[in-house]
Design a protein around this motif. Sequence first.
Motif, PDB file in Angstrom:
ATOM      1  N   ALA A 100     -19.047 -30.313  44.213  1.00 52.53           N
ATOM      2  CA  ALA A 100     -19.381 -31.185  43.069  1.00 52.53           C
ATOM      3  C   ALA A 100     -20.855 -31.561  43.008  1.00 52.53           C
ATOM      4  O   ALA A 100     -21.203 -32.690  42.679  1.00 52.53           O
ATOM      5  N   VAL A 101     -21.719 -30.624  43.358  1.00 49.79           N
ATOM      6  CA  VAL A 101     -23.163 -30.883  43.342  1.00 49.79           C
ATOM      7  C   VAL A 101     -23.837 -30.136  42.177  1.00 49.79           C
ATOM      8  O   VAL A 101     -24.526 -30.734  41.355  1.00 49.79           O
ATOM      9  N   VAL A 102     -23.597 -28.833  42.131  1.00 47.42           N
ATOM     10  CA  VAL A 102     -24.291 -27.994  41.149  1.00 47.42           C
ATOM     11  C   VAL A 102     -23.522 -28.049  39.819  1.00 47.42           C
ATOM     12  O   VAL A 102     -22.973 -27.053  39.343  1.00 47.42           O
ATOM     13  N   ASN A 103     -23.480 -29.246  39.228  1.00 45.44           N
ATOM     14  CA  ASN A 103     -22.645 -29.475  38.049  1.00 45.44           C
ATOM     15  C   ASN A 103     -23.107 -28.666  36.838  1.00 45.44           C
ATOM     16  O   ASN A 103     -22.302 -28.338  35.969  1.00 45.44           O
ATOM     17  N   LEU A 104     -24.392 -28.335  36.761  1.00 45.88           N
ATOM     18  CA  LEU A 104     -24.893 -27.558  35.616  1.00 45.88           C
ATOM     19  C   LEU A 104     -24.870 -26.066  35.903  1.00 45.88           C
ATOM     20  O   LEU A 104     -25.367 -25.272  35.107  1.00 45.88           O
ATOM     21  N   GLY A 105     -24.308 -25.686  37.043  1.00 50.94           N
ATOM     22  CA  GLY A 105     -24.307 -24.282  37.442  1.00 50.94           C
ATOM     23  C   GLY A 105     -25.560 -23.974  38.242  1.00 50.94           C
ATOM     24  O   GLY A 105     -26.538 -24.725  38.228  1.00 50.94           O
ATOM     25  N   HIS A 106     -25.496 -22.849  38.962  1.00 53.12           N
ATOM     26  CA  HIS A 106     -26.620 -22.451  39.809  1.00 53.12           C
ATOM     27  C   HIS A 106     -27.818 -22.040  38.957  1.00 53.12           C
ATOM     28  O   HIS A 106     -27.663 -21.340  37.954  1.00 53.12           O
ATOM     29  N   GLN A 150     -19.462 -38.676  43.816  1.00 53.25           N
ATOM     30  CA  GLN A 150     -18.773 -37.443  43.406  1.00 53.25           C
ATOM     31  C   GLN A 150     -18.244 -37.523  41.967  1.00 53.25           C
ATOM     32  O   GLN A 150     -18.223 -36.525  41.248  1.00 53.25           O
ATOM     33  N   THR A 151     -17.817 -38.724  41.546  1.00 55.92           N
ATOM     34  CA  THR A 151     -17.235 -38.872  40.203  1.00 55.92           C
ATOM     35  C   THR A 151     -18.296 -38.945  39.113  1.00 55.92           C
ATOM     36  O   THR A 151     -17.969 -38.831  37.929  1.00 55.92           O
ATOM     37  N   ALA A 165     -25.376 -39.545  43.951  1.00 56.47           N
ATOM     38  CA  ALA A 165     -26.070 -38.488  44.712  1.00 56.47           C
ATOM     39  C   ALA A 165     -25.563 -37.154  44.164  1.00 56.47           C
ATOM     40  O   ALA A 165     -25.748 -36.889  42.974  1.00 56.47           O
ATOM     41  N   LYS A 166     -24.895 -36.375  44.997  1.00 60.10           N
ATOM     42  CA  LYS A 166     -24.352 -35.064  44.628  1.00 60.10           C
ATOM     43  C   LYS A 166     -24.941 -34.445  43.341  1.00 60.10           C
ATOM     44  O   LYS A 166     -25.976 -33.804  43.413  1.00 60.10           O
ATOM     45  N   GLY A 167     -24.309 -34.652  42.196  1.00 55.15           N
ATOM     46  CA  GLY A 167     -24.744 -33.960  40.976  1.00 55.15           C
ATOM     47  C   GLY A 167     -26.074 -34.416  40.408  1.00 55.15           C
ATOM     48  O   GLY A 167     -26.621 -33.764  39.515  1.00 55.15           O
ATOM     49  N   LEU A 168     -26.610 -35.517  40.909  1.00 58.76           N
ATOM     50  CA  LEU A 168     -27.831 -36.088  40.314  1.00 58.76           C
ATOM     51  C   LEU A 168     -29.002 -35.098  40.332  1.00 58.76           C
ATOM     52  O   LEU A 168     -29.769 -35.035  39.380  1.00 58.76           O
ATOM     53  N   ALA A 192     -13.720 -27.935  41.635  1.00 60.21           N
ATOM     54  CA  ALA A 192     -14.839 -28.661  41.019  1.00 60.21           C
ATOM     55  C   ALA A 192     -15.848 -27.623  40.531  1.00 60.21           C
ATOM     56  O   ALA A 192     -16.946 -27.509  41.055  1.00 60.21           O
ATOM     57  N   PRO A 193     -15.451 -26.826  39.524  1.00 59.56           N
ATOM     58  CA  PRO A 193     -16.348 -25.764  39.060  1.00 59.56           C
ATOM     59  C   PRO A 193     -17.563 -26.354  38.357  1.00 59.56           C
ATOM     60  O   PRO A 193     -17.530 -27.523  37.953  1.00 59.56           O
ATOM     61  N   PRO A 194     -18.624 -25.565  38.182  1.00 56.52           N
ATOM     62  CA  PRO A 194     -19.720 -26.044  37.342  1.00 56.52           C
ATOM     63  C   PRO A 194     -19.159 -26.497  35.986  1.00 56.52           C
ATOM     64  O   PRO A 194     -18.210 -25.894  35.473  1.00 56.52           O
ATOM     65  N   LEU A 195     -19.743 -27.554  35.422  1.00 59.47           N
ATOM     66  CA  LEU A 195     -19.232 -28.106  34.166  1.00 59.47           C
ATOM     67  C   LEU A 195     -19.464 -27.133  33.011  1.00 59.47           C
ATOM     68  O   LEU A 195     -18.933 -27.311  31.920  1.00 59.47           O
ATOM     69  N   THR A 196     -20.260 -26.118  33.271  1.00 61.15           N
ATOM     70  CA  THR A 196     -20.593 -25.121  32.254  1.00 61.15           C
ATOM     71  C   THR A 196     -19.586 -23.962  32.249  1.00 61.15           C
ATOM     72  O   THR A 196     -19.765 -22.999  31.514  1.00 61.15           O
TER      73      THR A 196
END
Length: 397
Positions: free
Chosen positions: A46-52, A220-221, A245-248, A368-372
Amino acid sequence: MTTQEKATRYLIPFYKRTPVTIARGKGCYVWDENGKRYLDMTSGIAVVNLGHRHPAVVRVLKKQASKIWHISNLFYQQPQADLAETLIQKTFDGMVFFANSGAEANDGALKIARLWGNKQGKSKVIALQQSFHGRTIATISLTGQEKYKQGFDPLLGEIAFVQPGNIQELQKTWDDKVCAIFLEVIQCEGGVRALPQEFIQEISRLAREKNSLIIIDEVQTGMGRTGTLFGYQQFGIEPDIITLAKGLGNGFPIGAIIVKRAIAQSMPVGMHASTFGGNFLACAVASSVLNTLNETFLEKVKKTSSFFHSQLTALRQQFPDLLVDIRVYGLMIGIDLAPSLAVSEVIEAFLQRGILTLRAGENTLRLAPPLTITKKEIQIFLQTFQAILKEKRGEKQ
Ligand SMILES: *Cc1c(COP(=O)(O)O)cnc(C)c1O
């Protein structure tokens, strides 16, 4: 030596690693050193929310890297002030402190709560069973899972644990000495479970009655993961402090503590600090992540989420013996597997078929896939899942 041999020889063996060496990524996919492609349903937890390698973020990072990386917090820095302003515009009237990770943000939030509480003779903290708040001594002390705490005694004192949903226990535990409650509105590591609405309402009521702070761990949320920019925004609760943190940073290390203005302004100079916190690179990157996660983007996440949810529900109807429960919050997804089907087996089967997945709680498959992620990739995941379940059902019979 291969990378895996070298890592085994020179890295402290705290991690149980999957025997794959990841070399690059793009969007929802990563490639190993041999060029094998994997669909990433983890986003690096749940970090790379916008994809790599999201193009807007890469652009900002490169631009900032060619200007300046670091000066201390003894000076003003524009990207840091800009990011703080954006975070406040998107949350509540407050002030921000920048850290470098989730545990560090929670640790800082605890310090703020104690500084605030001790002035009024309140030092007790309530945390929840099955919670996860990080791996420092302070944050394992706040974490309601024995497996993370074993062997590290003595831990931090005056932390009382309550079972999520148990209102009676909450009322009994919440005395006049409580300075703060720590919670995740959806416990992700704990098994992808949202707190019950009545429980959340009682937390809000008790916090007002007892004059205690509500600290919501959004590590994470947050950042669009659950369909709104921050998880708490769906639960009708008003936090005094949130941690991020994480996705920020979409993979660039950064953490943040957002604190209501009156409490933030009461913090004395010199009582907290961080060398790297709020550096140019991290803040420039995080601002571009926040700008990308706009209303239109989040609307799309909600649509993707309901598509994924309906497809998973259909799959569950096909395999009610293997899929016990499905919980979908935006693109944070928990699938409880039957006791006969170990989550480790399923993760391994996905890996063999070129898909990375996660676990949570006892026997929950976490996605927790990329949101994209697109419908096409979701279909690939579902077809693979169906094939795995068919095969497992055959094996088990
Ligand atoms: C991952 C996580 C943390 C810890 O973050 P680190 O950056 O690993 O220190 C804290 N709280 C929650 C809810 C998390 O998911």
